[in-house]
Scaffold this motif. Structure first.
Motif, PDB file in Angstrom:
ATOM      1  N   PHE A  81     -36.785 -33.187   0.810  1.00  0.00           N
ATOM      2  CA  PHE A  81     -37.269 -34.364   1.527  1.00  0.00           C
ATOM      3  C   PHE A  81     -38.563 -33.922   2.178  1.00  0.00           C
ATOM      4  O   PHE A  81     -38.577 -32.993   2.998  1.00  0.00           O
ATOM      5  N   ASP A  82     -39.672 -34.552   1.790  1.00  0.00           N
ATOM      6  CA  ASP A  82     -41.002 -34.147   2.219  1.00  0.00           C
ATOM      7  C   ASP A  82     -41.539 -35.152   3.235  1.00  0.00           C
ATOM      8  O   ASP A  82     -41.357 -36.359   3.068  1.00  0.00           O
ATOM      9  N   VAL A  83     -42.218 -34.645   4.270  1.00  0.00           N
ATOM     10  CA  VAL A  83     -42.662 -35.489   5.380  1.00  0.00           C
ATOM     11  C   VAL A  83     -44.133 -35.234   5.700  1.00  0.00           C
ATOM     12  O   VAL A  83     -44.581 -34.087   5.726  1.00  0.00           O
ATOM     13  N   ALA A  84     -44.853 -36.323   5.976  1.00  0.00           N
ATOM     14  CA  ALA A  84     -46.231 -36.260   6.464  1.00  0.00           C
ATOM     15  C   ALA A  84     -46.306 -37.055   7.765  1.00  0.00           C
ATOM     16  O   ALA A  84     -45.807 -38.192   7.827  1.00  0.00           O
ATOM     17  N   VAL A  85     -46.910 -36.462   8.792  1.00  0.00           N
ATOM     18  CA  VAL A  85     -47.049 -37.103  10.107  1.00  0.00           C
ATOM     19  C   VAL A  85     -48.534 -37.266  10.408  1.00  0.00           C
ATOM     20  O   VAL A  85     -49.292 -36.282  10.383  1.00  0.00           O
ATOM     21  N   ASP A  86     -48.945 -38.474  10.714  1.00  0.00           N
ATOM     22  CA  ASP A  86     -50.341 -38.745  11.050  1.00  0.00           C
ATOM     23  C   ASP A  86     -50.633 -38.210  12.450  1.00  0.00           C
ATOM     24  O   ASP A  86     -50.061 -38.680  13.433  1.00  0.00           O
ATOM     25  N   ILE A  87     -51.525 -37.211  12.536  1.00  0.00           N
ATOM     26  CA  ILE A  87     -51.877 -36.640  13.846  1.00  0.00           C
ATOM     27  C   ILE A  87     -53.375 -36.834  14.129  1.00  0.00           C
ATOM     28  O   ILE A  87     -54.003 -36.033  14.802  1.00  0.00           O
ATOM     29  N   ARG A  88     -53.918 -37.957  13.632  1.00  0.00           N
ATOM     30  CA  ARG A  88     -55.306 -38.333  13.899  1.00  0.00           C
ATOM     31  C   ARG A  88     -55.293 -39.367  15.023  1.00  0.00           C
ATOM     32  O   ARG A  88     -54.950 -40.524  14.809  1.00  0.00           O
TER      33      ARG A  88
END
Length: 181
Positions: A81-88
């Motif tokens: 399970f792959d996750v991307a978190v927007d930290i902009r």
């Protein structure tokens, strides 16, 4: 290749065209021209990485505050399970996350642009994870956000506490993390 924007549109799920028969399968795992058309900009990859992990290993949430890395990730054995978190900070989707199942079976890839924290948890007995990066690994600039941050509230599909490295166990809370402007 089919490019599917996720809830955060800059993150793309890429589905290759797979040609298979009783002998096996063939697919083009990367085509630079098609990839750039899908993401809408010029992208150069400078490094390929390969990791192997056992079930319930969670790696992340990683990013580099300088020399940020875009990552094109896929699984060649097993399932994660792959996750991307927007930290902009300036992004309308700041602090939001998206997740996708990547596996050897579905052959999907995820494009995680620069400005995102990234992580995954292994769902199968083992998994081999490949990723292309747009910048070189720079340990002095690497940061980690704790996987179970309450503000992010990522819905990891694990029933037990995952296995973490010392670095990932010491990840910062999202509210204290260095982020991009």
């Amino acid at each position: 290749m089919k490019a599917i924007p996720q809830a955060i549109p800059e993150v793309l799920l890429l589905e290759p065209r797979v040609f298979g028969d009783e002998r096996g399968f063939f697919y083009e795992s990367f085509n630079h021209r098609q990839f750039e058309e899908a993401v809408g900009r010029s992208v150069s990859f400078v490094q390929d990485n390969h990791s192997r992990s056992v079930k319930n290993v969670l790696r992340g949430l990683h990013y580099q505050v300088q020399q940020p890395q875009g990552k094109l990730v896929r699984v060649v054995q097993g399932e994660v399970f792959d996750v991307a978190v927007d930290i902009r900070r300036s992004s309308p989707t700041f602090s939001q996350w998206v997740g996708a199942i990547l596996s050897a079976k579905n052959k999907h890839q995820l494009w995680v642009p620069e400005g995102f924290a990234h992580g995954f948890v292994v769902l199968s007995e083992t998994a081999e994870f490949l990723y292309k990066t747009t910048n070189y690994y720079a340990p002095e600039h690497e940061r980690s956000i704790i996987w179970n941050d309450l503000d992010l509230a990522i819905e990891w599909p694990v029933d037990i506490k995952p296995s973490l490295s010392a670095k990932d166990s010491a990840g910062s809370a999202f509210r204290d993390a260095e982020v991009f402007d």
